[in-house]
Structures are given as structure tokens and as C-alpha cells.
Design a protein around this motif. Sequence first.
Motif, PDB file in Angstrom:
ATOM      1  N   ARG A  91     -27.694   3.337  -5.116  1.00  0.00           N
ATOM      2  CA  ARG A  91     -29.593   3.945  -4.342  1.00  0.00           C
ATOM      3  C   ARG A  91     -30.579   2.939  -4.983  1.00  0.00           C
ATOM      4  O   ARG A  91     -31.217   3.047  -4.322  1.00  0.00           O
ATOM      5  CB  ARG A  91     -29.999   5.531  -4.914  1.00  0.00           C
ATOM      6  N   LEU A 104     -30.826  -0.200  -3.621  1.00  0.00           N
ATOM      7  CA  LEU A 104     -31.335  -0.557  -2.063  1.00  0.00           C
ATOM      8  C   LEU A 104     -32.908   0.035  -2.226  1.00  0.00           C
ATOM      9  O   LEU A 104     -33.856  -1.358  -1.301  1.00  0.00           O
ATOM     10  CB  LEU A 104     -30.056   0.418  -1.393  1.00  0.00           C
ATOM     11  N   VAL A 158     -28.069  -1.453   7.066  1.00  0.00           N
ATOM     12  CA  VAL A 158     -27.659  -0.806   6.218  1.00  0.00           C
ATOM     13  C   VAL A 158     -26.215  -0.828   6.145  1.00  0.00           C
ATOM     14  O   VAL A 158     -26.452   0.639   7.193  1.00  0.00           O
ATOM     15  CB  VAL A 158     -28.449  -0.200   4.721  1.00  0.00           C
ATOM     16  N   CYS A 196     -22.878   1.007   5.460  1.00  0.00           N
ATOM     17  CA  CYS A 196     -22.008   1.558   4.671  1.00  0.00           C
ATOM     18  C   CYS A 196     -20.760   1.752   5.428  1.00  0.00           C
ATOM     19  O   CYS A 196     -20.566   1.517   6.679  1.00  0.00           O
ATOM     20  CB  CYS A 196     -22.506   3.132   4.570  1.00  0.00           C
ATOM     21  N   THR A 209     -23.556   7.236   5.389  1.00  0.00           N
ATOM     22  CA  THR A 209     -24.677   6.929   5.819  1.00  0.00           C
ATOM     23  C   THR A 209     -25.567   8.190   6.066  1.00  0.00           C
ATOM     24  O   THR A 209     -26.790   8.010   5.718  1.00  0.00           O
ATOM     25  CB  THR A 209     -24.042   6.284   7.632  1.00  0.00           C
ATOM     26  N   VAL A 218     -27.708   8.176   2.812  1.00  0.00           N
ATOM     27  CA  VAL A 218     -28.672   6.374   2.302  1.00  0.00           C
ATOM     28  C   VAL A 218     -29.507   7.389   2.935  1.00  0.00           C
ATOM     29  O   VAL A 218     -30.750   6.736   2.384  1.00  0.00           O
ATOM     30  CB  VAL A 218     -27.849   5.434   2.279  1.00  0.00           C
ATOM     31  N   THR A 219     -29.637   7.668   4.623  1.00  0.00           N
ATOM     32  CA  THR A 219     -30.850   7.576   5.164  1.00  0.00           C
ATOM     33  C   THR A 219     -32.022   9.141   4.835  1.00  0.00           C
ATOM     34  O   THR A 219     -33.131   9.179   4.766  1.00  0.00           O
ATOM     35  CB  THR A 219     -30.450   8.169   6.423  1.00  0.00           C
ATOM     36  N   ALA A 250     -36.506   5.283   7.887  1.00  0.00           N
ATOM     37  CA  ALA A 250     -35.021   5.235   8.182  1.00  0.00           C
ATOM     38  C   ALA A 250     -34.696   5.856   9.471  1.00  0.00           C
ATOM     39  O   ALA A 250     -34.356   7.523   9.685  1.00  0.00           O
ATOM     40  CB  ALA A 250     -34.904   5.247   7.378  1.00  0.00           C
ATOM     41  N   VAL A 310     -30.249   7.091  11.032  1.00  0.00           N
ATOM     42  CA  VAL A 310     -28.459   7.178  10.734  1.00  0.00           C
ATOM     43  C   VAL A 310     -28.709   6.623  12.084  1.00  0.00           C
ATOM     44  O   VAL A 310     -28.652   7.006  13.277  1.00  0.00           O
ATOM     45  CB  VAL A 310     -28.773   8.068  10.160  1.00  0.00           C
ATOM     46  N   VAL A 369     -35.752   0.776   9.432  1.00  0.00           N
ATOM     47  CA  VAL A 369     -34.373   0.476   8.553  1.00  0.00           C
ATOM     48  C   VAL A 369     -33.039   1.526   9.558  1.00  0.00           C
ATOM     49  O   VAL A 369     -33.584   2.365  10.058  1.00  0.00           O
ATOM     50  CB  VAL A 369     -34.473   1.081   7.153  1.00  0.00           C
ATOM     51  N   VAL A 382     -29.575   2.339   9.224  1.00  0.00           N
ATOM     52  CA  VAL A 382     -28.150   3.514   8.379  1.00  0.00           C
ATOM     53  C   VAL A 382     -27.137   3.041   8.796  1.00  0.00           C
ATOM     54  O   VAL A 382     -27.170   4.394   9.893  1.00  0.00           O
ATOM     55  CB  VAL A 382     -28.919   4.263   7.192  1.00  0.00           C
ATOM     56  N   TYR A 406     -24.267  -1.489   2.143  1.00  0.00           N
ATOM     57  CA  TYR A 406     -24.289  -0.890   0.427  1.00  0.00           C
ATOM     58  C   TYR A 406     -23.350  -0.995  -0.033  1.00  0.00           C
ATOM     59  O   TYR A 406     -23.110  -1.474  -1.258  1.00  0.00           O
ATOM     60  CB  TYR A 406     -24.744   0.161   1.271  1.00  0.00           C
TER      61      TYR A 406
END
Length: 467
Positions: A239, A242, A256, A258, A264, A267-268, A278, A280, A304, A306, A326
Motif C-alpha cells: 500500500r 503504491l 493498478v 491486482c 481491487t 486498494v481503491t 481512483a 475500481v 487511477v 484499480v 500491485y
Amino acid sequence: MSNTSQPNPSSLCFSQLPLKPELLSNLVTLGYEQMTPIQAQSLPKLIEGHDVIAKAKTGSGKTAAFGLGLLQKLDVRNFRVQSLVLCPTRELADQVATEIRKLARSIHNIKVLTLCGGVPMGPQIGSLEHGAHIIVGTPGRILDHLEKGRLNLQGLQTLVLDEADKMLEMGFQDAIDAILEQAPKERQSLLFSATFPEQINWIAGKVLRNPVKVEVKGAENAGTIQQAFYRLDSQHDKRDALTTLLLENQPESCVVFCNTKQETFDVTEHLVSLGFSALVLNGELEQKQRDQTLVRFANKSVSVLVATDVAARGLDIDKLDAVINYDLAHDPDTHVHRIGRTGRAGEQGLAASLFTDKDGHKLLAIEDYQKITIEESTLPEKSQQSVYQPQMATIRIDGGKKQKVRPGDILGALTGNGGISGKDVGKINVFDYCAYVAVHKGAAKDALAKLEKGKLKGRTFRAWRVR
Ligand code: AMP
């Protein structure tokens, strides 16, 4: 399987192929003169009627390769379904249908129909009643129409599996099998896939007969992309890594990758909690959400994305500033495919991969596959940069193609009569019932006011900023 030899460079023009004159003259108007490598290798074999299995990714010109192959054989006076193209996603099916229509412009009365899941059945049923020569669609929905007796494949001559790897990953195997049962045995079959995992051989064995294998060596630009690999102690440390990479590089458009849906989401959520722009992109999204996400990312109002590999299909973006793995991909083919999205059109992009000690075998596989030696990079110190924001904002308008709204109408409404400057207007995407326009953030308020008060096609449509 037999391999084709590399074609002689002097035979790379379409005009040297025995294509129908109307197809050739249309290619001239489209500005297609030279064949791309995948076309040069596959088209002569396709025209001869061979089954073909080709390793080709989006951007290689694969659609025109199989599109011209099936159009060459098509008899427009025979009003039956003669070609079927199966695709993993609606975005890809739409792109394929658009390209085939372009290639078929010179053939009068030709009907190309898309049949995809995630959209209402009614209009599709109506269109099927009118008939079609070429069907492009996703396996589940096509099977549905076949089972209900609305679609008949008895006249099928050419079957295309496009992005076969992704169709298998998305679990379309059973649907494809069931569709094959309803297709005549006597047919030409073509399989295109960006990667060749083991399952592909298996499906190829079922679908193809003595196929010619086509693979363009050196077609991947991945070899020239600068890659950075960062070792981390644990999955959890990824994390911060990133965040640091994003802050240091500030990419306008970054995907990104995953390996799981859950990752996903996690991370989002993490990125959004830090203030990043960001979203997803995974298989859980409904079609409408997916469309909106792709639009916002492509028009640069979200920085971004993800994503899982499957969901990132159909992402039609010229060049990504950064791809960050990632999680390392499960196989090197997918790795190369992911990073191949950066630095398009000759520009350099960032291709960074995060790994832990568990990934040793994946790194070896990448080294072996790409013929490179991986050297570990050192992460920059925790960045002092503040979280950056995209320059653009997206406005959604509640009117689309069905209300006869066109991009030009939206541009006119925004910039006419003392409106905002044309320079502040970005990408415009018009769907059936809605449209999206990107505008520079500084002009968003004025743009919204213009759209709310002004008229489009003589009507006022609801408009709001998507956040
Ligand atoms: P595809 O890999 O099928 O997604 O195609 C990538 C893009 O290249 C599409 O926009 C096509 O219209 C374009 N294209 C395909 N073949 C040619 C060609 N021989 N010459 C120029 N453009 C092409």
C-alpha cells in the motif's frame, strides 16, 4: 499446426491480395495500404479458407484481419447469419462491430448486429426478427437467443473467437461449447488471443481444424519498456509503496493491476481515503457503472483505475502514463500484455511491479519469457508531494443517441453564445440514453450552467457533475 513463414516485405500491400474489388477500393478510402504484420501473415491463409489461430492483441490490426476474411466470403444476397464473432465484453464487441461496418461500407445492404449481455433484450429481439449477415456478441447472450430459437446458425460459414483467453477467464467455456453444438461442422473457424495459456490449446483442439498458427515475433513493444521491480516484505507493505510511486510520478492515467476482486476494492478504498482520484474496475460492476468508469478514466477526470486483468479488457486508451502491478500477473504473457499498455505511440511510460519473496517463480518466468535480467529498484523515500488531482471533470447529460443527441450538439451548447472556450472541452461520449462530456475543472461550473439552462435538440436535459 503449421507455422506460417514471415511474409516477404514486398508483399505487404492489401492490393496484392485477391480481395473483392469493392473491399480493396474501400481500404484505399480508409487509408489502409500496408498490412500490419498480423494481417500480412493471416489474411492470405484466411482467404484460402484455412482455420487460423493467431496470437494478437488489441492494436495489432487483428479485427481487420478476420473482418476482411469473413467479408471476402460473405454473400450479401443470402440473408442468413453467415459469420459469428464471439467477444468477451460489450466494449470489445462494439469496437469489433464498428470496425467491420467500416470495412464493409462498400457492400450495400449488409447487416451487422451486436448482441451483448447487460443491455435490454427487447431491441435485440426486434433486430433479430429483421435478420443479419454478421453477428458480433458475447457468448452468454448469443446462447440465450439460440436457446429461445431467435437465432439460427444453420447458414454459418465463419466463426471467430476474439480474445479467446479472456472469454475462458471469464467463464464462457460452457456457453461457447453450447454455441458450437448449434453451428454447422463445415465452417471456417478463427481464434485470436492476446495470450496463450494452456486452456487455449484445449479450446483450439475443439474448435479448429488443422489451423495455421500465426504469431508475430517482436510485435510486443514490451521489450523496450523500462520496467522497475520493487521488493516488499509483505503484501501489506504494498500500500505504502503504491502511494509513494503515485505521488512521485503523478501519472495522469494509471492502471493498478491486482489479482483478485477483493484486492481491487481494498486498494481503491485505501487510495480514495488518502484523497486520490481512483475508481475500481472489476467484474462486479454493473454495465452502467462499468461504462461510466471507463468514460471517466479515458477522459482524464479520474487518474487511477484499480483493475483485474479481465475487467481491464476493452479499455481503449491510447497511452497510459503508468501501469503498476500491485500483484505480479500469474503468467508472463499477461505481464507483458499489462505493461504493453504503457508508453504507446513511442512514448515512455512507467511500468512498475511490486513483489514479495513468494513471487520468485513469477520473476524467473518473466526473465525467461522477456529475455531480460530483472534488477531490483529501490523505492523513493516517502514522498513529500501532496496528493494530486485530475485536471478534468465529467458532466453527465440525461440524453443520448435515442434522443438524437450528437457530440457536435453538446459542443455547440457548451461553447455557443458566450459559453466556455472550446479548449476547455475534452472527450465527449454519447451512449443510447445518456452522454458524458469532460471539461476542465475550472470551467465545470459554467459548463453545467450552460447545459442546464440551454437546449440540446430543442430540449432541456438534466445534467450533473459525476463525482
Ligand atoms: P485492432 O487491433 O483490430 O483493434 O486495430 C487497431 C486499429 O488499427 C484500428 O483502429 C484499425 O482501424 C486500425 N487498422 C487496422 N489495420 C490497419 C491498416 N492495415 N492500416 C492502418 N490502420 C489499420
